[in-house]
Design an enzyme around this catalytic site. Structure first.
Site, PDB file in Angstrom:
ATOM      1  N   ASN A 198       1.495   4.095   2.867  1.00 36.28           N
ATOM      2  CA  ASN A 198       2.288   4.025   4.107  1.00 36.28           C
ATOM      3  C   ASN A 198       3.368   2.947   4.039  1.00 36.28           C
ATOM      4  OD1 ASN A 198      -0.030   2.306   4.181  1.00 36.28           O
ATOM      5  ND2 ASN A 198       0.217   1.987   6.369  1.00 36.28           N
TER       6      ASN A 198
ATOM      7  N   HIS B 110       1.008  -8.066   9.220  1.00 31.87           N
ATOM      8  CA  HIS B 110       2.101  -7.916  10.190  1.00 31.87           C
ATOM      9  C   HIS B 110       2.522  -9.333  10.551  1.00 31.87           C
ATOM     10  CE1 HIS B 110       1.300  -3.635  10.743  1.00 31.87           C
ATOM     11  NE2 HIS B 110       0.018  -3.940  10.834  1.00 31.87           N
TER      12      HIS B 110
ATOM     13  N   HIS C 231      -8.965   8.044   5.672  1.00 33.21           N
ATOM     14  CA  HIS C 231      -9.016   7.186   6.851  1.00 33.21           C
ATOM     15  C   HIS C 231      -9.565   8.093   7.940  1.00 33.21           C
ATOM     16  CE1 HIS C 231      -7.140   4.051   9.683  1.00 33.21           C
ATOM     17  NE2 HIS C 231      -7.797   4.908  10.442  1.00 33.21           N
TER      18      HIS C 231
ATOM     19  N   ASP D  74      -8.578  -3.794   3.172  1.00 31.47           N
ATOM     20  CA  ASP D  74      -7.576  -3.162   4.040  1.00 31.47           C
ATOM     21  C   ASP D  74      -6.497  -4.192   4.433  1.00 31.47           C
ATOM     22  OD1 ASP D  74      -6.358  -1.122   5.461  1.00 31.47           O
ATOM     23  OD2 ASP D  74      -7.590  -1.382   7.244  1.00 31.47           O
TER      24      ASP D  74
ATOM     25  N   HIS E 129      -2.504  -2.782   1.819  1.00 35.35           N
ATOM     26  CA  HIS E 129      -1.184  -2.301   2.252  1.00 35.35           C
ATOM     27  C   HIS E 129      -0.202  -3.438   1.961  1.00 35.35           C
ATOM     28  CE1 HIS E 129      -3.061   1.005   4.634  1.00 35.35           C
ATOM     29  NE2 HIS E 129      -4.045   0.125   4.724  1.00 35.35           N
ATOM     30  N   PHE E 130       0.592  -3.300   0.905  1.00 34.90           N
ATOM     31  CA  PHE E 130       1.436  -4.420   0.460  1.00 34.90           C
ATOM     32  C   PHE E 130       2.907  -4.257   0.862  1.00 34.90           C
ATOM     33  CE2 PHE E 130      -1.559  -6.227  -3.054  1.00 34.90           C
ATOM     34  CZ  PHE E 130      -2.379  -6.751  -2.067  1.00 34.90           C
ATOM     35  N   ARG E 131       3.246  -3.204   1.592  1.00 37.35           N
ATOM     36  CA  ARG E 131       4.496  -3.120   2.370  1.00 37.35           C
ATOM     37  C   ARG E 131       5.779  -2.920   1.577  1.00 37.35           C
ATOM     38  NH1 ARG E 131       1.292  -1.895   6.356  1.00 37.35           N
ATOM     39  NH2 ARG E 131       0.427  -3.606   7.553  1.00 37.35           N
TER      40      ARG E 131
ATOM     41  N   HIS F 275     -12.907   2.186   4.653  1.00 38.65           N
ATOM     42  CA  HIS F 275     -13.293   1.272   5.744  1.00 38.65           C
ATOM     43  C   HIS F 275     -14.203   1.892   6.808  1.00 38.65           C
ATOM     44  CE1 HIS F 275      -9.764   3.235   7.332  1.00 38.65           C
ATOM     45  NE2 HIS F 275      -8.890   2.285   7.041  1.00 38.65           N
TER      46      HIS F 275
HETATM   47  O1  DOR Z   1      -5.226  -1.499  10.926  1.00 41.09           O
HETATM   48  C1  DOR Z   1      -4.708  -0.871  10.013  1.00 41.09           C
HETATM   49  N1  DOR Z   1      -3.451  -1.135   9.618  1.00 41.09           N
HETATM   50  N2  DOR Z   1      -5.405   0.111   9.396  1.00 41.09           N
HETATM   51  C2  DOR Z   1      -4.853   0.918   8.478  1.00 41.09           C
HETATM   52  O2  DOR Z   1      -5.545   1.735   7.915  1.00 41.09           O
HETATM   53  C3  DOR Z   1      -3.409   0.799   8.170  1.00 41.09           C
HETATM   54  C4  DOR Z   1      -2.950  -0.564   8.427  1.00 41.09           C
HETATM   55  C5  DOR Z   1      -1.467  -0.842   8.282  1.00 41.09           C
HETATM   56  O3  DOR Z   1      -0.889  -0.338   7.308  1.00 41.09           O
HETATM   57  O4  DOR Z   1      -0.927  -1.603   9.064  1.00 41.09           O
END
Ligand code: DOR
Length: 439
Positions: A98, A309, A180, A305, A66-68, A234
């Protein structure tokens, strides 16, 4: 953009396609491996690397990150994340939908591909995300490794959690569906039961083993009904691994994260909400069963994964603290440290982190060191142990759940498409990766 080069890597202990480790010279030209031999004497390369004492592996392909970018760049962006990849020996990644906006349309997918072409120092691919409404895009969008379905732990519109809503996605088209697998209804009920508890350890009880098992069972049921290519992201519990051990259709694959192999609920006491992720950490028994399932081929490969944050976000009180941990800089050393401890072999690590991933997603010419394959390579040092240090991390969030862990197998040099993208602590930010294609 750097000029394309010819590179001669001399005397590395090299993993061969049959899994043997042998001293070899490896010659690349432009983006491709052109020769692998005990000694190459007639080449005139533009650059030579003396790799004596180092081990040469195919670059890692990380199939869940997840590279935001776009929308959440305060946590990470495609440039910082891809630099972290280069440092971790990760030469290709598959990124999840996402972001903001969500990657649910061809337009959003094209936007990510354009951004990546401008700023990614490693190769890239992007999943398309399922909502109950975007079936036409799911069928047609390209290039993509597949459709990502959040059956639970949703992100905004990215939630398809009932059999009725899932069925049309499984019924139409043939591209890979990656799930997921957590049951949102059970999570909702458990949230109410545990409401008001702020100890983060409760996260593993709310989103418990049964929540994961129920969703995995439903995905398998629909996959069997339509013989639909399914990938379970996962996988985190002993129960799911045992379910697959009993009967795993030939068109189903599964992955596990280093976190679910190496960490368990005891991590909450040590690192608090930094250990919070979805699906959550489980028990030491789950760790052991997952390792065995991986060794036995029930679980096919490894994904990080990587879900960064900021420390400020993570410092909020549970349940306001967000779920997710970064991982691309530590996955290869963690797994190679496992190999050195006898948990598995180096050849298995290569299979789980490169070869099997390329095969599962139909990514051509990657994951093997042999003539004609892409020159995506990593030279690692299996003789030295070094701790994971916060100040050395390149991920924008600048923390790791593995800080202080003493690991071996760190990348010394990473090569993407025949170009040195990382060498002894420095990223060559001029290098650009390419968009991956999927068979
Ligand atoms: O812990 C998680 N955070 N699991 C995920 O599948 C999504 C991810 C996120 O995008 O923060």
């Amino acid at each position: 953009m750097s000029e394309l080069t010819s590179l001669l890597i001399r005397r590395a202990q090299t993993i061969l396609p049959n899994g043997e480790l042998m001293i070899r010279d490896v010659l690349t030209r432009d983006r491709t491996i052109v020769e692998v031999a005990p000694e190459i004497s007639n080449a005139t390369p533009t650059k030579e690397i003396d790799a004596q004492g180092l081990t040469l592996l195919p670059g890692v392909i990380d199939p869940q990150v997840h590279f935001r970018e776009p929308g959440l760049e305060h946590k990470e962006d495609l440039f910082t994340a891809s630099c972290a990849c280069a440092k971790g020996g990760v030469t290709s990644f598959l990124e999840m939908p996402n972001t903001r906006p969500l990657t649910t349309t061809q337009q959003a997918l094209d936007d990510k591909l354009q951004r990546a072409a401008q700023k990614c120092v490693v190769n890239y691919g992007f999943f398309i995300g399922a909502t109950p409404e975007d079936l036409p895009d799911l069928l047609l969008a390209k290039p993509t490794p597949g459709i990502k379905i959040f059956m639970g732990s949703m992100h905004g519109q990215l939630l398809v959690d009932t059999e009725t809503a899932l069925e049309p996605i499984f019924a139409q088209g043939s591209r890979l569906i990656a799930v997921h697998a957590e049951d949102q209804a059970r999570i909702n009920t458990r949230r109410q039961e545990f409401a008001g508890i702020h100890d983060v350890a409760v996260h593993s009880q709310i989103q418990d083993n049964l929540a994961a098992l129920l969703a995995t069972k439903l995905a398998l049921k629909l996959s069997r009904k339509y013989q639909r290519r399914l990938h379970i992201l996962h996988m985190s519990t002993a129960e799911e691994a045992e379910l697959l051990r009993e009967d795993k259709p030939s068109w189903v694959t599964a992955e596990v994260t280093p976190q679910h192999l190496w960490l368990n609920t005891s991590a909450y006491e040590k690192i608090g909400t930094l250990a919070q992720m979805n699906p959550p950490l489980r028990s030491p028994h789950d760790n052991e069963v997952l390792w065995q399932a991986l060794r036995d081929g029930i679980i096919d490969f490894i994904a990080t994964d990587h879900a960064p944050h900021t420390l400020e976000e993570k410092a909020q009180q549970y349940p306001n603290s967000p779920s997710g941990m970064p991982g691309v800089e530590t996955s290869l050393p963690l797994m190679l440290t496992g190999a050195m401890q006898g948990k598995c072999t180096v050849a298995q690590v290569v299979n789980w982190m490169s070869t099997a991933v390329a095969k599962a997603y139909g990514i051509p010419n990657k994951g093997v060191i042999a003539r004609g394959y892409d020159a995506d390579l990593v030279l690692v040092d299996l003789n030295t142990y070094r701790p994971v240090l916060r100040e050395e991390l390149l991920t924008k969030c600048r923390w790791s759940p593995f800080e202080g862990w003493n690991l071996t197998g760190w990348a010394v040099t990473t090569i993407v498409g025949g170009q040195i993208v990382y060498d002894k602590g420095k990223v060559n930010t001029e290098v650009r990766g390419q968009a991956l294609t999927f068979g």
